[in-house]
Design an enzyme around this catalytic site. Structure first.
Site, short mmCIF file in Angstrom:
data_model
loop_
_atom_site.label_atom_id
_atom_site.label_comp_id
_atom_site.label_asym_id
_atom_site.label_seq_id
_atom_site.Cartn_x
_atom_site.Cartn_y
_atom_site.Cartn_z
N HIS A 217 0.89 -1.13 0.04
CA HIS A 217 0.05 0.02 0.01
C HIS A 217 0.80 1.27 0.10
CE1 HIS A 217 -3.47 -2.60 1.37
NE2 HIS A 217 -2.43 -3.16 2.29
N SER B 226 14.66 21.14 -16.89
CA SER B 226 13.47 22.06 -17.22
C SER B 226 13.87 23.48 -18.05
CB SER B 226 12.96 22.32 -15.65
OG SER B 226 11.98 23.36 -15.89
#
Ligand code: ARG
Length: 438
Positions: free
Chosen positions: A158, A280
């Site tokens: 999980h 970026s």
């Protein structure tokens, strides 16, 4: 001469209708062209074997087909909209060069079996490439598993910290899955390794075609016997090949998903070589895992193609022009899927785990399960041990990750990865591939 093989002299062919029917077919046929030429060669030689063509005629056709293949490869022959499809281009080439002899090549065959045999050869080669790439990826994962030794790594369920695991266990998981994916690709290749050439339009022909000869010349392991079935398997076999690609890409996606988490500052478990990241355009501080993200995005392309095939295949028996539309999704998905897979071996080799970050993320609570199981050795029922550990958490902080790994000896677990078994399976796969001639 009329523009189309099937055109009645003096009749008009509506251009808009033709354009719609052709779609991108001739461009897509570029992926099939060399296979079509190869099968045409075998068909011509086969016609000579049954006396339909003379030796000299078949030789002349084969020599021209060889020239066409070379021209196509070196760019002097361009397969483009001048032709309705690759099949017509082959016949036009032969007819222009050999006149009457060229016009004989289509004896006893149909474009339907041409497209079938060419796509079957493409599928077989693509699956052989997929097997290779799965093997290389599995081998790279095994190398990494060996190299990482017992470096501990948190095991998550999980996405919550669960038990101590190891980097080698993570790599070995992908090694095993890519061996299995390779096996699926190989068995899919075997499943579709049947020769449809010689079934003509779907009902055979009134000639004793030497189908066994064509089958062995093209390297198929069996004849696809029934001509209606040959047509009915178009799209179905393609779907199986894409299923094999999709299965591999499911693991590519999972590997990529893990890396996209592990390369975040929050995890910091993995660093990737510069070649696998980009900057970026606005944020000077950024390195982004774009490649990993695009690998993660490659599954939908194949899944979409499979959905298109599944919808298209709702057809009655025999050839239908609808089947032409299997080509686009098939080729798009094969090219994209194999391109993605081709990057995996290097990506695996370039995946560098950062031991300090892994260690920092391994916290005492992750020893709870080991502790509870240990207690059962002195006769405490597991449920009672579980309760005690949950309530008391006794001495978990004093435990070491290395000890936890060493003690986790159930076969396949971090303390007993049995990498030699995986290595053995990989070698068996390579051997089976060789034996299948793929
Ligand atoms: N482009 C066609 C296809 O991919 C080739 C076969 C054409 N056959 C025909 N009967 N019109 O299906």
């Amino acid at each position: 001469m009329p523009d189309f093989l099937w055109q009645k002299p003096g009749t008009h062919v509506d251009e808009r209708i033709m354009r719609f029917m052709a779609g991108a077919d001739v461009e897509l046929d570029r992926h099939l062209f060399l296979y079509d030429i190869r099968a045409s060669r075998v068909h011509s030689a086969g016609l000579a074997r049954i006396g339909v063509l003379s030796e000299a005629e078949a030789n002349a056709i084969c020599a021209e087909l060889d020239r066409l293949a070379l021209g196509f490869q070196d760019g002097t022959f361009v397969l483009d909209q001048r032709y309705e499809d690759g099949h017509s281009a082959i016949e036009a080439w032969l007819t222009e060069r050999l006149g009457e002899v060229g016009k004989k090549v289509h004896t006893g065959r149909s474009r339907n079996d041409q497209v079938l045999v060419a796509s079957r050869l493409l599928l077989r080669d693509s699956l052989a490439t997929l097997v290779d790439l799965c093997e290389q990826t599995a081998a790279a994962c095994l190398e990494q598993a060996h190299a990482c030794g017992d470096t501990p790594m948190p095991g998550y369920t999980h996405l919550q910290r669960a038990v101590v695991s190891s980097v080698a266990t993570w790599f070995a998981a992908f090694a095993e899955s890519f061996v299995d994916n390779g096996e699926l690709a190989l068995s899919s290749a075997r499943w579709i390794d049947a020769n449809p050439l010689g079934t003509a339009a779907g009902f055979g022909v009134n000639l004793p075609l030497d189908r066994a000869y064509a089958t062995s010349e093209l390297g198929f392991s069996r004849i696809q016997l029934n001509p209606i079935y040959a047509q009915n398997s178009r799209g179905k076999f393609e779907l199986q090949a894409l299923t094999a690609v999709a299965q591999a890409l499911l693991d590519v996606r999972r590997y990529a998903w893990d890396l996209s988490l592990f390369t975040t500052a929050e995890f910091g478990f993995v660093s990737l070589p510069d070649a696998f990241t980009t900057g970026s355009s606005i944020m000077p501080n950024k390195r982004n895992p774009d490649l990993v993200e695009l690998l993660r995005a490659s599954y939908p392309t194949v899944q979409g193609a499979m959905t298109e095939l599944q919808s298209l295949l709702s057809l009655p028996s025999g050839y239908h022009r609808d089947l032409q539309n299997t080509k686009g999704p098939l080729i798009r998905a094969l090219v994209h899927g194999l391109d993605a897979m081709a990057l995996m071996p290097d990506l695996v080799r370039g995946t560098q785990f950062v031991a300090e970050r892994l260690e920092a993320a391994t916290e005492p609570s992750m020893h709870a399960t080991d502790r509870a199981i240990e207690m059962t050795a002195s006769g405490v029922p597991f449920r009672e041990a579980y309760r005690r550990v949950r309530e008391e958490y006794d001495d978990l902080a004093a435990r070491s990750a290395a000890d936890s790994i060493a003690a986790r000896v159930s076969p396949g677990a971090p303390g007993d990865l049995q990498l030699a078994i995986l290595q053995g399976r990989l070698e068996q796969l390579r051997q089976a591939q060789k034996e299948a001639g793929l």
